[in-house]
Motif scaffolding. Structure first.
Motif, PDB file in Angstrom:
ATOM      1  N   GLY A 225      48.683   0.527  10.524  1.00 53.72           N
ATOM      2  CA  GLY A 225      48.671   0.172   9.311  1.00 53.72           C
ATOM      3  C   GLY A 225      47.538  -0.600   8.950  1.00 53.72           C
ATOM      4  N   MET A 226      46.559  -1.224   9.959  1.00 59.35           N
ATOM      5  CA  MET A 226      45.509  -2.036   9.535  1.00 59.35           C
ATOM      6  C   MET A 226      44.509  -1.167   8.913  1.00 59.35           C
ATOM      7  SD  MET A 226      45.437  -4.425  12.738  1.00 59.35           S
ATOM      8  CE  MET A 226      43.940  -5.094  12.053  1.00 59.35           C
ATOM      9  N   TRP A 227      43.400  -1.748   8.072  1.00 55.22           N
ATOM     10  CA  TRP A 227      42.611  -1.174   7.445  1.00 55.22           C
ATOM     11  C   TRP A 227      41.615  -0.514   8.260  1.00 55.22           C
ATOM     12  CZ3 TRP A 227      44.047  -6.251   8.235  1.00 55.22           C
ATOM     13  CH2 TRP A 227      43.260  -6.983   9.073  1.00 55.22           C
ATOM     14  N   VAL A 228      41.403  -0.880   9.713  1.00 49.66           N
ATOM     15  CA  VAL A 228      40.299  -0.128  10.349  1.00 49.66           C
ATOM     16  C   VAL A 228      40.970   1.376  10.829  1.00 49.66           C
ATOM     17  CG1 VAL A 228      39.320  -2.013  11.386  1.00 49.66           C
ATOM     18  CG2 VAL A 228      41.492  -1.221  12.366  1.00 49.66           C
ATOM     19  N   VAL A 229      42.244   1.674  10.556  1.00 50.31           N
ATOM     20  CA  VAL A 229      42.891   3.021  10.683  1.00 50.31           C
ATOM     21  C   VAL A 229      42.700   3.619   9.434  1.00 50.31           C
ATOM     22  CG1 VAL A 229      44.587   4.174  11.613  1.00 50.31           C
ATOM     23  CG2 VAL A 229      44.081   1.963  12.609  1.00 50.31           C
ATOM     24  N   SER A 230      42.430   3.110   8.307  1.00 49.38           N
ATOM     25  CA  SER A 230      42.599   3.892   7.148  1.00 49.38           C
ATOM     26  C   SER A 230      41.461   4.798   6.914  1.00 49.38           C
ATOM     27  CB  SER A 230      42.355   2.777   5.544  1.00 49.38           C
ATOM     28  OG  SER A 230      43.194   1.903   5.773  1.00 49.38           O
ATOM     29  N   PRO A 231      42.007   6.276   6.385  1.00 49.37           N
ATOM     30  CA  PRO A 231      41.182   7.412   6.445  1.00 49.37           C
ATOM     31  C   PRO A 231      39.880   7.052   5.301  1.00 49.37           C
ATOM     32  CG  PRO A 231      43.374   7.804   5.634  1.00 49.37           C
ATOM     33  CD  PRO A 231      43.465   6.542   6.221  1.00 49.37           C
ATOM     34  N   VAL A 232      38.850   7.331   5.697  1.00 49.17           N
ATOM     35  CA  VAL A 232      37.429   7.130   5.000  1.00 49.17           C
ATOM     36  C   VAL A 232      36.893   8.629   4.804  1.00 49.17           C
ATOM     37  CG1 VAL A 232      37.313   4.784   5.281  1.00 49.17           C
ATOM     38  CG2 VAL A 232      36.176   6.218   7.062  1.00 49.17           C
ATOM     39  N   PRO A 233      36.257   8.728   3.864  1.00 47.35           N
ATOM     40  CA  PRO A 233      35.395  10.124   3.491  1.00 47.35           C
ATOM     41  C   PRO A 233      34.308  10.186   4.391  1.00 47.35           C
ATOM     42  CG  PRO A 233      35.182   8.648   1.644  1.00 47.35           C
ATOM     43  CD  PRO A 233      35.945   8.001   2.709  1.00 47.35           C
ATOM     44  N   GLN A 234      34.248  11.224   5.248  1.00 44.01           N
ATOM     45  CA  GLN A 234      33.176  11.552   5.936  1.00 44.01           C
ATOM     46  C   GLN A 234      32.109  11.997   5.343  1.00 44.01           C
ATOM     47  OE1 GLN A 234      34.211  13.897   9.128  1.00 44.01           O
ATOM     48  NE2 GLN A 234      32.336  13.579  10.492  1.00 44.01           N
ATOM     49  N   TRP A 235      32.256  12.922   4.592  1.00 49.41           N
ATOM     50  CA  TRP A 235      31.247  13.418   3.852  1.00 49.41           C
ATOM     51  C   TRP A 235      30.361  12.650   3.139  1.00 49.41           C
ATOM     52  CZ3 TRP A 235      36.175  13.955   2.343  1.00 49.41           C
ATOM     53  CH2 TRP A 235      36.407  13.584   1.147  1.00 49.41           C
TER      54      TRP A 235
END
Lengths: 615, 336
Positions: A225-235
Motif C-alpha cells: 500500500g505504500m506510495w513507492v508501489v503505486s502505479p505510475v504512467p511509464q509513457w
C-alpha cells in the motif's frame, strides 16, 4: 434476470464535446461503460445527449501542506508532505483503514499469499482510468489508448512502478522498503548481473500482479500500500522526464488531480470525476470535497493564525499556543489529540568518545526528565518513551516497560559519569573541554526541546553541552555514518514515523547496523563505519525478521528493544508523538495514523462553512 | 630654519581650526534635544551591557520548568482575553518568564550585551578597515585606486547575507572540529567563552567595511584637491601625515554618521543569524533569539515578544536619532 447486463461500474467519460455551444444547449457526450455480460467484460460506448445545468459552487477544503513538497512523484517521496500530495493522485495496491489501521483493498480488490508466505498475488480493479488535467479547458480528461478507448491502470503499470523505484537510476531514497522483494536489494545496489528482469515482481496478466519475496513477510500487504508501489504512467515519465509531475503533464489515477502548483506558495487539486470509487460512480467513498486548496506555510504559528481567521479548515497546534487552545471555550472544542505512530529520539554517536562508553550514554539518558519535558515544554499529552516503537506497532513493548531500568535518576546518572571520569583520571572540567555537541535540524520546537534538555544535563550532571542546528538536508549529510568523527556531533536528534505497522520497520530498518543507516554508529570497526560487526541487537532483529511464529517474534523484538535502550543505551527515546490538531466544526475528518491523509473521505458542511467565512 | 618655523606655525593654526570644527559640531549636537536623549539612552545601554551580570535578578540560563510562561499579576492587562484561564501568575519574575521558566528581564539585560557588542565591534572593524582602505585608495589615485576600487566592486557583488552565512557556517564547522593550538585555538577558546559571539563579530565586520571604504574614498577625492591639503603638501608634509593629520579628521564626520545609521542593521543581522541558527549559541540570550522564540506564541503570551522587541526598538531608534543628530551637527548645511 442474470442474463440482463449487470452494471459493474459506470464511467462518465471523455469530454469529447461534439457540440460545444452555449451553456444551456444540449451537448453530446461519449459515455463508456464497462459492462459484465454472461461473466464476460465488454466495453460499451454510447453517445448520449445531456443538458448541462450550471455547475454548483465547488466544495473547497483549505489546508496547509506545511512546506513545498520536495516531489510529487510517488517513487521519490520520502517526507510526509510529498506522501500526502502523491497519495491524493496515485492509488497504492492497499491502504490502511483510517480508523482501525487495518490493511484494506484499494487498487487491489483481493490478494493471497502462497503456502509459506513468500509469494503474494494481487488482483486489481479493472475500472480505474488514467486521467489528466487539461490546463486550457480546466477539465479533467481521460487518457485514451491507441484505439481511442480509455486507458486503464493495469498490472503492467504496477510492475513498472516497482522496478522503477528499485532502479538505481531513479535514486529513490525509499527503495529500501522494497528490499523484501526478491533481488530488490541486489538490483537497487547495482550488484553484478542483476537486472530489472530478475526482480521478483511480475504481471501475470493485465489484472494480476505477483510478488516473490526474499523471505516470508506477513506485513507485505502493508508495504504494497505504500506510495513507492503505486502505479505510475511509464509513457509519460519516459516522454517528460523529471518534469512529469507538473500539472498539465502529469497523468494520475487517484481521487484528485493536480490543477496548479505554484512552487513554494500553493498546490491545488480537483476531484477526479472518473474515479470509480466515488459514491456517485457506484463506489463507497462518500467524501464531498471538490477542490483542495493547499498553501505552503512553514511556521506553525502563522498557519494557526490563519486557522483562527477561518482561512484554513484544519491545522496543527503550535507548542506556544497549546495553553490557550486547551482553555479557550471555542478552540478547546475544536481541539483533537490522539497518539501518533512516531517516536522522537536523541541518538548518540556510539563510536565517538566519550560516548563510546556505555556509562556515559546511560548517565546522559538518565539525566533527562522526560515527564517534565512532556508536561512543561511540549504540553500536548505526549507519552514519555522508554523504547523505540510506539504502542500500536506489532511487536512493540508496552510503554514504560523499561522505565524501571532506565529511570530519570540524577543521582545514579551522576554516579555513572563519575565512575567514568575516575577511571579516565579526568575532572568535570576536562570532560567539558571535550566540547560535547548536540545537533538538531532547524525548527522552532526542536530548539525548545534542546534548550530544555541542555539545561537538564547542566543541572543534573554539571555538563556543558553546546547546541547547534542545521538545515534539514545539510543536517542529514552531517550525521551520516561516513562523516569524519571530528565533524559529527556527539548527540543528534531524529524522529521516526511508521511506514507499516510492524517492528521490522522500526528496530531493523532504522537501527540494525548493516540494514539501516547506522547513524548511531554501533559496532563500528573503524571511525567511518566502512565495516561493522553485528552485535546481539542486530542478530535479534535479523532473526525476528524471518521468524514465522508471531509470539516468538514479539519476544525477539522485546529483547531487541531492551538490548538497544537499556543494555547498550545507544540512544535516548524521548517521547511518542501525538497528533495535536484543531478542526473547524463544519469539517468531518479522520486522523489516519499512517500514509497520506484521506481527503477523499472528508465531508464539509458547505453551507456552514460559507456562513462562517462570509463567502 | 624659516621653513621649519613656518611648518610649526602652520601646524598650530591647523590644529586649532580642527578643534573648533569638532567643538562647533558638539555645540550643534547639544542643541538637538532628541539626539541628546538618544545619546543618553545609548550611554545607558552601554552601562547595562557592562553590568548585566550585576543587574539581572537571575542567571540567563537558569530554568524553572514548572514556572514556564509565568506572567506577573500586574501585567495581566497586556494579555489576551481569557488569559486568566491558562496563565500561571507568578510575581517572582518581574517581567514574566519564557517557555522554559527563564526570567525574561534577566535575558533581555544579558541580550543587551550581545546586541551592543555587535554594534560596537562591527562598527569599529568596518570603520577602521574601511576608512584606511578608502583613504589610501582615494589619496594615491591612478592605477592603485582603480585596482583597489575594482576589488571593492567585486566584493560588493556578493550578497552581504550570503557571505556572512557562508563565513558563519565555515566558522561553526571550524569550532566543531576544534584546533590543535596556536592562534586558532586562542580564538576558538575565546569564542566558546563568549557564547559564539567572537566569530559572529568577525563575520559581520569582515563584510561591512566595503561601504565605508567607498564613502571614505569619495570624501578624500574631494578633499585632497582643497587648499589646506595643497598647503600641507607645499610645506613638505609626508603622505602619512597628510592622510592621518589632514584628511581623515575631515572625512570622519560623514563616516561616523553613516556608521551610526548602520548600527541598527548590524543588530538586525545578529538577530537574523541567531534566528537561523548561525548566530550566538544557545542558551546565550540575544534579542534576536528572544524575539524569534516569542513570535511563536505571540497570541498566547504576548509579553514574551514585547519585552525584547521593545528593547530592540528603543535601541534602534536611539541609534537612528543619534545618527541624524550627528549628521546635522557635522554638516550644518544639510540641516537647513
Amino acid at each position: 434476470m442474470k442474463k440482463i447486463a449487470i452494471l459493474v461500474s459506470l464511467l462518465i467519460v471523455a469530454g469529447l464535446l461534439l457540440a460545444a455551444c452555449g451553456q444551456q444547449a444540449p451537448q453530446t457526450v461519449v459515455v463508456t461503460q464497462v459492462v459484465e455480460k454472461n461473466g464476460e467484460q465488454v466495453v460499451v460506448t454510447q453517445v448520449v445527449e445531456v443538458t448541462p445545468t450550471p455547475p454548483p459552487e465547488p466544495v473547497t477544503l483549505d489546508i496547509n501542506w506545511g512546506t513545498e513538497p520536495p516531489t510529487a512523484d510517488p517513487g521519490l517521496a520520502t517526507d510526509t508532505t510529498s506522501v500526502a500530495v502523491a497519495g491524493q493522485m496515485f492509488m497504492g495496491l492497499t491502504k490502511f483503514n483510517p480508523k482501525t489501521g487495518e490493511v484494506e483493498p484499494w487498487l487491489a480488490t483481493s490478494w493471497e499469499a502462497s503456502e509459506g508466505g513468500a509469494v503474494y498475488t494481487f488482483h486489481l480493479r479493472k475500472d480505474v482510468p488514467w486521467v489528466k488535467y487539461n490546463t486550457a479547458t480546466g477539465e479533467v480528461e481521460q487518457v485514451l489508448d491507441d484505439n481511442g478507448n480509455p486507458r486503464m491502470v493495469n498490472a503492467h503499470d504496477v510492475e513498472y512502478a516497482v522496478k522503477r523505484t528499485l532502479d538505481p537510476a531513479t535514486a529513490s531514497d525509499y527503495a529500501y522498503v522494497l528490499y523484501i522483494i526478491k533481488n530488490g536489494q541486489a538490483f537497487n545496489t547495482g550488484a553484478d548481473g542483476v537486472t530489472a528482469d530478475d526482480v521478483g515482481v511480475k504481471a501475470l496478466d493485465d489484472w494480476t500482479v505477483q510478488f516473490t519475496l526474499e523471505s516470508p513477510a506477513g506485513f507485505f500487504p502493508a508495504i504494497a500500500g505504500m506510495w513507492v508501489v503505486s502505479p505510475v504512467p511509464q509513457w509519460v515519465i519516459e516522454a517528460a522526464g523529471e518534469k512529469w509531475t507538473e500539472p498539465g503533464t502529469v497523468v494520475t489515477n487517484g481521487p484528485y488531480v493536480m490543477t496548479e502548483w505554484v512552487h513554494g506558495s500553493e498546490l491545488n487539486m480537483k476531484r477526479n470525476p472518473y474515479w470509480p470509487l466515488w459514491a456517485a460512480n457506484g463506489g463507497d467513498i462518500k467524501g464531498n470535497i471538490d477542490v483542495i486548496h493547499g498553501v505552503m506555510i512553514t511556521e506553525e504559528s502563522t498557519a494557526f493564525a490563519l486557522y483562527e481567521n477561518n482561512e484554513l479548515d484544519t491545522t496543527g497546534v503550535p507548542l506556544g499556543e497549546m495553553d490557550r487552545v486547551k482553555s479557550d471555550p471555542e478552540l478547546s472544542k475544536e481541539y483533537y489529540n490522539a497518539p501518533d505512530l512516531c517516536t522522537y529520539y536523541y541518538g548518540f554517536v556510539n563510536n565517538k568518545p566519550p560516548f563510546d562508553d556505555v556509562r556515559v550514554r546511560k548517565a546522559f539518558a538518565m539525566a533527562v526528565d522526560k515527564q517534565s519535558l512532556v508536561d512543561n515544554v511540549l504540553k500536548g499529552g505526549q507519552t514519555p518513551a522508554d523504547h523505540f516503537a510506539p504502542p500500536g506497532i506489532f511487536g512493540a513493548p508496552d510503554p514504560g516497560a523499561f522505565s524501571k531500568e532506565m529511570p530519570f535518576d540524577p543521582e545514579k546518572a551522576k554516579a555513572l559519569l563519575q565512575e567514568y571520569l575516575d577511571e579516565k583520571g579526568m575532572t568535570l572540567d576536562d570532560f567539558n573541554a571535550l566540547g560535547i555537541t548536540l545537533m538538531h535540524n532547524t525548527s522552532e520546537s526542536h530548539a525548545k526541546i534542546a534548550a530544555a534538555i541542555q539545561q537538564m544535563w547542566k543541572d543534573n550532571l554539571g555538563v556543558d553541552v553546546k547546541v547547534e542546528n542545521q538545515e534539514w538536508k545539510v543536517y542529514l549529510d552531517t550525521i551520516k555514518k561516513t562523516t569524519p568523527l571530528d565533524e559529527v556531533p556527539h548527540i543528534f536528534r531524529l524522529g521516526w514515523c511508521v511506514d507499516y505497522p510492524d517492528e521490522n520497520n522500526w528496530v531493523y530498518e532504522v537501527f540494525n547496523n548493516t540494514a539501516g543507516a547506522n547513524r548511531l554508529r554501533r559496532g563500528c570497526v573503524d571511525a567511518t563505519c566502512t565495516e561493522v560487526k553485528p552485535m546481539k541487537f542486530d542478530e535479534l532483529t535479523e532473526q525476528a525478521k524471518v521468524e514465522q511464529d508471531p509470539e516468538k517474534r514479539k519476544e525477539l523484538y522485546y529483547e531487541a528493544e531492551h538490548e538497544l535502550a537499556v543494555t547498550e543505551a545507544a540512544y535516548i527515546p524521548l517521547y511518542f508523538y501525538v497528533i495535536n490538531t484543531v478542526t473547524k466544526p463544519w469539517l468531518q475528518r479522520d486522523y489516519p495514523p499512517l500514509g497520506a491523509p484521506n481527503y477523499w473521505d472528508w465531508v464539509i458542511d458547505w453551507n456552514a462553512k460559507k456562513a462562517a467565512t462570509g463567502g | 630654519m624659516a621653513v621649519a618655523n613656518l611648518s610649526a606655525e602652520d601646524e598650530e593654526i591647523l590644529s586649532r581650526r580642527q578643534r573648533s570644527l569638532w567643538r562647533d559640531s558638539l555645540a550643534r549636537l547639544m542643541r538637538n534635544r532628541l539626539a541628546l536623549i538618544s545619546g543618553a539612552v545609548v550611554v545607558l545601554l552601554v552601562f547595562v551591557a557592562i553590568f548585566a551580570d550585576k543587574m539581572a535578578p537571575y542567571d540567563y540560563a537558569t530554568q524553572d520548568l514548572d514556572a514556564n510562561n509565568a506572567v506577573p499579576s500586574y501585567l495581566m492587562w497586556l494579555m489576551p482575553k481569557h488569559a486568566e484561564r491558562y496563565a500561571k501568575i507568578d510575581n517572582s519574575f518581574l517581567l514574566g518568564a519564557d517557555y522554559l521558566g527563564r526570567d525574561l528581564l534577566s535575558r533581555t539585560l544579558y541580550g543587551t550585551r550581545v546586541s551592543l557588542s555587535i554594534a560596537v565591534v562591527a562598527s569599529l572593524v568596518s570603520l577602521t578597515v574601511g576608512t584606511i582602505y578608502g583613504t589610501i585608495s582615494g589619496y594615491v589615485g591612478g592605477k592603485v585606486d582603480n585596482l583597489m576600487m575594482r576589488l571593492v566592486d567585486f566584493l560588493y557583488g556578493f550578497p552581504f547575507l550570503i557571505v556572512v552565512i557562508l563565513l558563519q557556517t565555515y566558522f561553526k564547522a571550524l569550532a566543531r572540529v576544534g584546533a590543535e593550538g596556536g592562534f586558532a585555538k586562542v580564538l576558538l577558546d575565546w569564542n566558546a567563552k563568549m557564547g559564539g559571539m567572537l566569530l559572529l563579530f568577525i563575520a559581520i565586520g569582515l563584510v561591512n567595511w566595503i561601504g565605508m571604504a567607498r564613502l571614505a574614498r569619495g570624501q578624500v577625492l574631494s578633499y585632497k584637491e582643497k587648499e589646506f591639503v595643497e598647503a600641507a603638501r607645499a610645506v613638505g608634509a609626508s603622505h602619512t601625515r597628510i592622510i592621518f593629520r589632514h584628511l581623515i579628521p575631515n572625512v570622519m564626520g560623514p563616516l561616523i554618521v553613516a556608521e551610526t545609521l548602520a548600527i541598527p542593521g548590524y543588530i538586525f543581522t545578529e538577530a537574523f543569524l541567531s534566528f537561523s541558527g548561525l548566530g550566538v549559541d544557545p542558551p546565550t540570550p540575544s534579542w534576536g533569539i528572544m524575539i524569534s522564540e516569542g513570535v511563536q506564541n505571540l497570541r498566547t503570551y504576548p509579553l514574551q515578544i514585547l519585552v525584547p522587541a521593545a528593547a530592540l526598538s528603543i535601541t534602534t531608534l536611539a541609534f537612528n536619532f543619534l545618527g541624524d543628530g550627528l549628521r546635522d551637527a557635522f554638516d550644518p548645511r544639510m540641516a537647513e
